[in-house]
Design an enzyme around this catalytic site. Structure first.
Site, short mmCIF file in Angstrom:
data_model
loop_
_atom_site.label_atom_id
_atom_site.label_comp_id
_atom_site.label_asym_id
_atom_site.label_seq_id
_atom_site.Cartn_x
_atom_site.Cartn_y
_atom_site.Cartn_z
N CYS A 230 43.04 -9.95 32.80
CA CYS A 230 42.23 -10.83 31.93
C CYS A 230 42.89 -10.78 30.55
CB CYS A 230 40.78 -10.35 31.85
SG CYS A 230 39.98 -10.12 33.46
N GLY A 234 46.57 -12.01 24.79
CA GLY A 234 47.74 -11.21 25.14
C GLY A 234 48.08 -10.01 24.29
N GLY A 235 47.15 -9.53 23.46
CA GLY A 235 47.46 -8.37 22.62
C GLY A 235 47.86 -7.15 23.43
N LYS A 236 47.13 -6.87 24.50
CA LYS A 236 47.44 -5.70 25.32
C LYS A 236 48.71 -5.94 26.16
CE LYS A 236 42.98 -5.55 26.29
NZ LYS A 236 42.39 -6.01 25.02
N ASP A 285 42.59 -17.08 42.72
CA ASP A 285 43.69 -18.05 42.63
C ASP A 285 44.85 -17.63 43.53
OD1 ASP A 285 46.17 -19.37 41.45
OD2 ASP A 285 44.64 -20.22 40.13
N ASP A 301 40.80 -5.77 31.60
CA ASP A 301 39.92 -5.76 30.43
C ASP A 301 38.89 -6.85 30.69
OD1 ASP A 301 38.74 -5.46 28.01
OD2 ASP A 301 40.40 -6.22 26.80
N CYS A 354 34.58 -3.77 26.34
CA CYS A 354 34.16 -3.40 24.99
C CYS A 354 32.63 -3.46 24.94
CB CYS A 354 34.82 -4.25 23.91
SG CYS A 354 34.92 -5.99 24.29
#
Length: 421
Positions: A230, A234-236, A285, A301, A354
């Site tokens: 997820c 795209g930070g992680k 998908d 996440d 979170c």
């Protein structure tokens, strides 16, 4: 900054736009600023900080004012929580408003009901009381009423933390190494870092320290095949790419084209060549199914209530509900089961949210383990120690603003056991 009638007018107008809370507050404010392009940097900062401050303290303020209007809420917030004295406000308010503000300043917060002191709606209080004492609820609520610090992650492909701290210091930006993440920097204040050369050249990204720790929990090796299930913007994914020294392959999957489009400029800045964003329709998908049994590391996440981010997104407590939590739990269960199918034997999956609600966290993981006997739970504290990160919150990673100065994060690490020959 000296407060003027114009400041009050523009903050009142912004608050009036935000308060129906039909859309995220930050997106409404972005639209407001686009509609008012003449506002300066300081004006925008005042509006944004004031609106979010009011949302953080809304329960108390609404009880304190006689009639809740955008202007009365704004004045009450400035007088009570920003410490503006009557001498500063007297030229800006009517005689009736001045009298009301004097009374609001004297209202005892400690005499208010717990839900008002903690700034939690009734439905959330009911959930919290299932697993927390009143004193813990109050501590959590108070920690979430504080503004979040601005954390950076150093892109170790292009720089190291000491170099970045030196450049920031030379440019008058105060920062310090984060206590847990080896690549994190916590800034003092809220400088416009997205205009700084370090940001523009991809040497730093904005990322909460708690989010950074998820990458270390996953612990990808250089030539691994990795899926960020997820991925969002795209930070992680970017962090995982740097941990892998741009080797191996990372698939950043998301069902939002807009979020993945936000990844493109970040990817270009990062210097990574091993990251592949892919748009999917849902967890079933065909692009997902093609990866079945091929992946070494999977990060989930999961979509969640976001209640651990109330410092940044205080509007979420009105935009979530018991019904939305139930819908999220169904999504979390389905996504975790689908993502687990991608792992090779011996592979690791990190499930994270979170949120601080057990029904989105431990209960989802327990249900998964009960229905997937080939998976075992790993100890998060032990995994972090392997990464030289001395943080022990037990078998699960459980971060809170009050204890760790991060957003409220939960994570569990799971492994697909190799079948015996």
């Amino acid at each position: 900054m000296r407060l003027t009638p114009a400041h009050l007018d523009m903050a009142t107008t912004a608050l009036r736009a935000v308060l129906p809370l039909e859309h995220p507050a930050d997106s409404i404010l972005r639209h407001f600023f686009r509609e008012n392009p003449t506002l300066g940097v300081n004006d925008r900062a005042f509006v944004a900080e004031t609106v979010f401050g009011i949302l953080r303290h809304r329960f108390f303020i609404e009880r304190a004012v006689s009639i809740a209007t955008p202007r009365s809420l704004l004045l009450a917030y400035l007088a009570r929580f920003q410490g503006l004295n009557m001498r500063e406000l007297i030229s800006l308010v009517s005689e009736t408003e001045a009298k009301s503000l004097t009374e609001i300043k004297s209202v005892s917060l400690e005499a208010q009901p717990l839900d008002v002191q903690a700034e939690f709606p009734v439905w959330l209080m009911e959930k919290l009381r299932n697993f927390m004492r009143d004193s813990e609820i109050l501590d959590l609520g108070r920690s979430l009423q504080q503004a979040a610090p601005l954390d950076l992650r150093v892109n170790t492909l292009l720089a190291n933390r000491d170099e970045v701290l030196a450049v920031l210091g030379k440019d008058g930006i105060e920062g310090s190494a984060t206590p847990y993440s080896p690549t994190g920097i916590r800034l003092a204040g809220k400088p416009a870092i997205n205009r700084h050369e370090l940001f523009v050249t991809g040497k730093v990204e904005i990322q909460d320290e708690g989010s950074q720790l998820l990458g270390y929990l996953l612990g990808p090796k250089r030539r691994d095949m990795v899926v960020d299930f997820c991925a969002g913007a795209g930070g992680k994914s970017l962090m995982l790419g740097a941990l892998m020294r741009s080797q191996g392959r990372i698939y950043a999957l998301d069902n939002s084209e807009k979020r993945l489009n936000n990844l493109k400029p970040r990817l270009k800045r990062s210097g990574l060549s091993n990251l592949y964003p892919q748009l999917i329709t849902n967890e079933n998908d065909i692009k997902v199914k093609r990866l079945t049994g091929k992946i070494d590391r999977v990060l989930v996440d999961a979509p969640c209530s976001g209640l651990g981010t109330l410092r940044r997104n205080p509007d979420l407590k009105w935009r979530q509900s018991p019904q939305s939590i139930e819908e999220l739990k169904r999504k979390q269960t389905a996504i975790l089961a689908s993502a687990a199918n991608l792992l090779k034997p011996g592979g690791r999956l990190v499930y994270a949210t979170c949120s601080f609600l057990p029904e989105e966290n431990q209960e989802i993981v327990d249900h998964f383990l009960n229905s997937h006997p080939r998976f075992i739970q790993l100890n998060c504290a032990e995994l972090l120690i392997q990464q030289k990160i001395p943080l022990d919150t037990g078998a699960f990673l459980q971060l809170s603003p009050g204890l760790h100065s991060t957003d409220g994060f939960f994570a569990a690490a799971l492994e697909l056991v190799k079948s015996e020959a």
